[in-house]
Design an enzyme around this catalytic site. Sequence first.
Site, mmCIF file in Angstrom:
data_model
loop_
_atom_site.group_PDB
_atom_site.id
_atom_site.type_symbol
_atom_site.label_atom_id
_atom_site.label_comp_id
_atom_site.label_asym_id
_atom_site.label_seq_id
_atom_site.Cartn_x
_atom_site.Cartn_y
_atom_site.Cartn_z
ATOM 1 N N ILE A 36 0.821 -1.214 0.000
ATOM 2 C CA ILE A 36 0.000 0.000 0.000
ATOM 3 C C ILE A 36 0.861 1.274 0.000
ATOM 4 O O ILE A 36 0.394 2.334 -0.423
ATOM 5 C CB ILE A 36 -0.948 -0.024 1.227
ATOM 6 C CG1 ILE A 36 -2.170 0.840 0.974
ATOM 7 C CG2 ILE A 36 -0.244 0.352 2.510
ATOM 8 C CD1 ILE A 36 -3.281 0.623 1.998
ATOM 9 N N ASN A 97 11.166 -8.910 7.215
ATOM 10 C CA ASN A 97 11.422 -8.384 8.554
ATOM 11 C C ASN A 97 10.787 -9.300 9.594
ATOM 12 O O ASN A 97 9.683 -9.799 9.390
ATOM 13 C CB ASN A 97 10.830 -6.979 8.675
ATOM 14 C CG ASN A 97 11.494 -5.989 7.723
ATOM 15 O OD1 ASN A 97 12.703 -5.992 7.582
ATOM 16 N ND2 ASN A 97 10.700 -5.169 7.053
ATOM 17 N N GLU A 105 6.236 -4.823 11.100
ATOM 18 C CA GLU A 105 4.993 -4.114 11.444
ATOM 19 C C GLU A 105 3.795 -5.056 11.477
ATOM 20 O O GLU A 105 2.916 -4.905 12.313
ATOM 21 C CB GLU A 105 4.677 -3.052 10.370
ATOM 22 C CG GLU A 105 5.516 -1.817 10.404
ATOM 23 C CD GLU A 105 5.194 -0.928 9.203
ATOM 24 O OE1 GLU A 105 4.039 -0.900 8.748
ATOM 25 O OE2 GLU A 105 6.122 -0.290 8.714
ATOM 26 N N HIS A 110 5.643 -12.214 5.577
ATOM 27 C CA HIS A 110 5.590 -11.689 4.215
ATOM 28 C C HIS A 110 7.007 -11.441 3.744
ATOM 29 O O HIS A 110 7.869 -11.056 4.527
ATOM 30 C CB HIS A 110 4.760 -10.403 4.127
ATOM 31 C CG HIS A 110 5.111 -9.378 5.158
ATOM 32 N ND1 HIS A 110 4.735 -9.486 6.472
ATOM 33 C CD2 HIS A 110 5.836 -8.230 5.068
ATOM 34 C CE1 HIS A 110 5.193 -8.443 7.147
ATOM 35 N NE2 HIS A 110 5.874 -7.671 6.320
ATOM 36 N N HIS A 112 8.958 -9.062 1.062
ATOM 37 C CA HIS A 112 8.859 -7.908 0.162
ATOM 38 C C HIS A 112 9.699 -8.213 -1.079
ATOM 39 O O HIS A 112 10.869 -8.587 -0.950
ATOM 40 C CB HIS A 112 9.474 -6.661 0.795
ATOM 41 C CG HIS A 112 8.840 -6.196 2.079
ATOM 42 N ND1 HIS A 112 8.068 -5.058 2.151
ATOM 43 C CD2 HIS A 112 8.875 -6.693 3.340
ATOM 44 C CE1 HIS A 112 7.663 -4.868 3.410
ATOM 45 N NE2 HIS A 112 8.155 -5.845 4.152
HETATM 46 P P1 5GP Z 1 6.886 -4.989 7.604
HETATM 47 O O1 5GP Z 1 7.460 -3.783 8.259
HETATM 48 O O2 5GP Z 1 5.965 -5.745 8.544
HETATM 49 O O3 5GP Z 1 7.922 -5.846 6.955
HETATM 50 O O4 5GP Z 1 6.035 -4.439 6.388
HETATM 51 C C1 5GP Z 1 4.656 -4.326 6.366
HETATM 52 C C2 5GP Z 1 4.277 -3.743 5.023
HETATM 53 O O5 5GP Z 1 2.874 -3.871 4.871
HETATM 54 C C3 5GP Z 1 4.611 -2.257 4.863
HETATM 55 O O6 5GP Z 1 5.473 -2.087 3.740
HETATM 56 C C4 5GP Z 1 3.249 -1.594 4.661
HETATM 57 O O7 5GP Z 1 3.276 -0.528 3.722
HETATM 58 C C5 5GP Z 1 2.383 -2.746 4.184
HETATM 59 N N1 5GP Z 1 0.984 -2.637 4.547
HETATM 60 C C6 5GP Z 1 0.474 -2.316 5.771
HETATM 61 N N2 5GP Z 1 -0.871 -2.329 5.728
HETATM 62 C C7 5GP Z 1 -1.213 -2.680 4.467
HETATM 63 C C8 5GP Z 1 -2.473 -2.869 3.807
HETATM 64 O O8 5GP Z 1 -3.547 -2.718 4.383
HETATM 65 N N3 5GP Z 1 -2.432 -3.234 2.492
HETATM 66 C C9 5GP Z 1 -1.259 -3.408 1.825
HETATM 67 N N4 5GP Z 1 -1.328 -3.775 0.538
HETATM 68 N N5 5GP Z 1 -0.051 -3.240 2.409
HETATM 69 C C10 5GP Z 1 -0.038 -2.880 3.711
#
Ligand code: 5GP
Length: 126
Positions: A36, A97, A105, A110, A112
Site C-alpha cells: 500500500i 522483517n 509491522e 511476508h 517484500h
Molecule cells: P513490515 O514492516 O511488517 O515488513 O512491512 C509491512 C508492510 O505492509 C509495509 O510495507 C506496509 O506498507 C504494508 N501494509 C500495511 N498495511 C497494508 C495494507 O492494508 N495493504 C497493503 N497492501 N499493504 C499494507
Amino acid sequence: MAYSYDDDNIFARILRGEIPNDTVLETEHCLAFRDIAPQAPEHILVVPKGRYVTYDHFALEASEAEIADFTRTIGRICADLGVQPGDGGAGYRLISNAGENGLQEVPHLHVHILAGRRLGPLLAKG
Ligand code: 5GP
C-alpha cells in the site's frame, strides 16, 4: 518453540477478504499483492495463506507443499516482472522483517519483493 499468531492482523484480514488488495498472483498456498506504500516502482508482498508469523516460523513448521509454493511464487513474480538478472533483468531485493529488531509491522510472514530502481545499501544506519 511456540509462536502466537494474531488472527486480527491486517494480512489475515486481507486473506479473509475483509480488506481489499491489489492482487498480483494467487496460488493454493499464497497470495501476492502490491504494498500500500510502495518503496520502489515494484513493491510486492508475498504472503502464505497459513498462520505463520515470521520466516523462521514458516521454515520450521510449514509443509513441504507450502514451502515449495511460497518459493515458486516468488520466482514466478520475479519472472513476470522481468527482473531476473540471469535473464537480462536489472535485479531486485527480497526482504522479510521479523520481530522487534527486524522492525516487523505486520505479524504475518511476508516477503517484500522490491524492484524497478537501484535500491541503495542494504541497511540504513541506526
Ligand atoms: P513490515 O514492516 O511488517 O515488513 O512491512 C509491512 C508492510 O505492509 C509495509 O510495507 C506496509 O506498507 C504494508 N501494509 C500495511 N498495511 C497494508 C495494507 O492494508 N495493504 C497493503 N497492501 N499493504 C499494507
